[in-house]
Design a protein around this motif. Structure first.
Motif, mmCIF file in Angstrom:
data_model
loop_
_atom_site.group_PDB
_atom_site.id
_atom_site.type_symbol
_atom_site.label_atom_id
_atom_site.label_comp_id
_atom_site.label_asym_id
_atom_site.label_seq_id
_atom_site.Cartn_x
_atom_site.Cartn_y
_atom_site.Cartn_z
ATOM 1 N N GLN A 37 0.828 -1.208 0.000
ATOM 2 C CA GLN A 37 0.000 0.000 0.000
ATOM 3 C C GLN A 37 0.861 1.256 0.000
ATOM 4 O O GLN A 37 0.572 2.222 -0.709
ATOM 5 C CB GLN A 37 -0.945 0.013 1.204
ATOM 6 C CG GLN A 37 -2.113 -0.925 1.057
ATOM 7 C CD GLN A 37 -2.991 -0.978 2.300
ATOM 8 O OE1 GLN A 37 -2.532 -0.698 3.411
ATOM 9 N NE2 GLN A 37 -4.232 -1.372 2.114
ATOM 10 N N GLU A 40 2.271 1.697 -3.486
ATOM 11 C CA GLU A 40 1.236 2.179 -4.403
ATOM 12 C C GLU A 40 0.919 3.648 -4.145
ATOM 13 O O GLU A 40 0.697 4.412 -5.088
ATOM 14 C CB GLU A 40 -0.032 1.331 -4.277
ATOM 15 C CG GLU A 40 0.121 -0.040 -4.896
ATOM 16 C CD GLU A 40 -1.114 -0.905 -4.727
ATOM 17 O OE1 GLU A 40 -2.107 -0.453 -4.112
ATOM 18 O OE2 GLU A 40 -1.085 -2.045 -5.221
ATOM 19 N N ASP A 41 0.909 4.051 -2.885
ATOM 20 C CA ASP A 41 0.689 5.464 -2.560
ATOM 21 C C ASP A 41 1.806 6.331 -3.125
ATOM 22 O O ASP A 41 1.553 7.413 -3.667
ATOM 23 C CB ASP A 41 0.583 5.668 -1.048
ATOM 24 C CG ASP A 41 -0.703 5.109 -0.472
ATOM 25 O OD1 ASP A 41 -1.635 4.817 -1.254
ATOM 26 O OD2 ASP A 41 -0.772 4.957 0.773
ATOM 27 N N ASP A 42 3.063 5.866 -3.000
ATOM 28 C CA ASP A 42 4.196 6.604 -3.562
ATOM 29 C C ASP A 42 4.058 6.742 -5.075
ATOM 30 O O ASP A 42 4.283 7.819 -5.631
ATOM 31 C CB ASP A 42 5.518 5.900 -3.247
ATOM 32 C CG ASP A 42 6.046 6.235 -1.874
ATOM 33 O OD1 ASP A 42 5.461 7.119 -1.214
ATOM 34 O OD2 ASP A 42 7.045 5.613 -1.459
ATOM 35 N N ARG A 43 3.709 5.653 -5.751
ATOM 36 C CA ARG A 43 3.557 5.699 -7.206
ATOM 37 C C ARG A 43 2.440 6.645 -7.617
ATOM 38 O O ARG A 43 2.556 7.354 -8.603
ATOM 39 C CB ARG A 43 3.272 4.304 -7.768
ATOM 40 C CG ARG A 43 4.520 3.487 -8.003
ATOM 41 C CD ARG A 43 4.225 2.265 -8.838
ATOM 42 N NE ARG A 43 3.325 1.323 -8.197
ATOM 43 C CZ ARG A 43 3.679 0.371 -7.356
ATOM 44 N NH1 ARG A 43 4.949 0.226 -7.049
ATOM 45 N NH2 ARG A 43 2.787 -0.443 -6.833
ATOM 46 N N SER A 44 1.360 6.659 -6.862
ATOM 47 C CA SER A 44 0.244 7.524 -7.240
ATOM 48 C C SER A 44 0.570 8.997 -6.999
ATOM 49 O O SER A 44 0.028 9.866 -7.677
ATOM 50 C CB SER A 44 -1.021 7.127 -6.478
ATOM 51 O OG SER A 44 -0.894 7.403 -5.105
ATOM 52 N N ARG A 45 1.463 9.292 -6.063
ATOM 53 C CA ARG A 45 1.838 10.676 -5.781
ATOM 54 C C ARG A 45 2.868 11.216 -6.757
ATOM 55 O O ARG A 45 2.959 12.411 -6.963
ATOM 56 C CB ARG A 45 2.376 10.804 -4.356
ATOM 57 C CG ARG A 45 1.252 11.001 -3.356
ATOM 58 C CD ARG A 45 1.791 11.266 -1.984
ATOM 59 N NE ARG A 45 1.532 10.049 -1.214
ATOM 60 C CZ ARG A 45 2.402 9.422 -0.469
ATOM 61 N NH1 ARG A 45 3.602 9.882 -0.320
ATOM 62 N NH2 ARG A 45 2.079 8.315 0.168
ATOM 63 N N ARG A 46 3.672 10.332 -7.326
ATOM 64 C CA ARG A 46 4.695 10.778 -8.273
ATOM 65 C C ARG A 46 4.053 11.238 -9.570
ATOM 66 O O ARG A 46 3.065 10.686 -10.015
ATOM 67 C CB ARG A 46 5.664 9.646 -8.603
ATOM 68 C CG ARG A 46 6.638 9.368 -7.512
ATOM 69 C CD ARG A 46 7.679 8.393 -7.993
ATOM 70 N NE ARG A 46 7.909 7.442 -6.921
ATOM 71 C CZ ARG A 46 8.239 6.192 -7.074
ATOM 72 N NH1 ARG A 46 8.373 5.688 -8.258
ATOM 73 N NH2 ARG A 46 8.424 5.415 -6.026
ATOM 74 N N ARG A 47 4.664 12.206 -10.176
ATOM 75 C CA ARG A 47 4.198 12.663 -11.479
ATOM 76 C C ARG A 47 4.633 11.656 -12.538
ATOM 77 O O ARG A 47 5.730 11.108 -12.457
ATOM 78 C CB ARG A 47 4.823 14.002 -11.830
ATOM 79 C CG ARG A 47 4.289 15.126 -11.031
ATOM 80 C CD ARG A 47 4.863 16.413 -11.548
ATOM 81 N NE ARG A 47 4.775 17.436 -10.522
ATOM 82 C CZ ARG A 47 5.478 18.529 -10.520
ATOM 83 N NH1 ARG A 47 6.335 18.770 -11.474
ATOM 84 N NH2 ARG A 47 5.336 19.395 -9.554
#
Length: 116
Positions: A37, A40-47
C-alpha cells in the motif's frame, strides 16, 4: 459439526502451536500489505514522466550550431538538440539544404514529405 475443510488435531498443545503459527503468518501478511500500500501510494503521488517530444532537431557542433539532422521524438540515435514542433521541423527540412532526415526514424516519411 465436522470440519472437513481443515482437519485439526485433538491435542491442546498442537492446537496452540497452530494458532501461534497462524498469528505469525497473519502478522507477516499484514506487514506485506502495508508495504504494498505504501509503494502504491508513492507511485500515485509521483508525477508521470514527461511525454517525449514528437519531433527533435539535432544541431551541429561549433560556433554556428546550425541544424544538422531531424528526428522523431522516439529516435534514440542522439540526445543532442532540442524538441521542436512539427512546423519547425518542416521549415528546417524545406529551407536548410544541409539538413538531413534521420535514416533510422524516418521523420520525412512520417511528416508525409515522401511518396509511398
Amino acid at each position: 459439526m465436522p470440519d472437513s475443510l481443515l482437519p485439526l488435531p485433538p491435542a491442546l498443545d498442537q492446537l496452540l502451536v497452530i494458532r501461534r503459527w497462524l498469528e505469525l503468518t497473519l502478522a507477516r501478511v499484514d506487514e506485506r500489505i502495508s508495504a504494498v500500500q505504501a509503494a502504491e501510494d508513492d507511485r500515485s503521488r509521483r508525477r508521470p514522466p514527461p511525454e517525449p517530444p514528437r519531433w527533435w532537431i539535432e544541431y551541429g557542433i561549433g560556433v554556428s550550431r546550425r541544424p544538422d539532422r531531424v528526428h522523431t521524438g522516439a529516435c534514440r540515435v542522439t540526445n543532442r538538440g532540442r524538441p521542436a514542433s512539427r512546423e519547425a521541423v518542416l521549415e528546417v527540412l524545406r529551407t536548410v539544404p544541409s539538413v538531413i532526415a534521420c535514416p533510422l526514424c524516418r521523420p520525412d516519411s512520417e511528416l508525409g514529405l515522401l511518396d509511398n
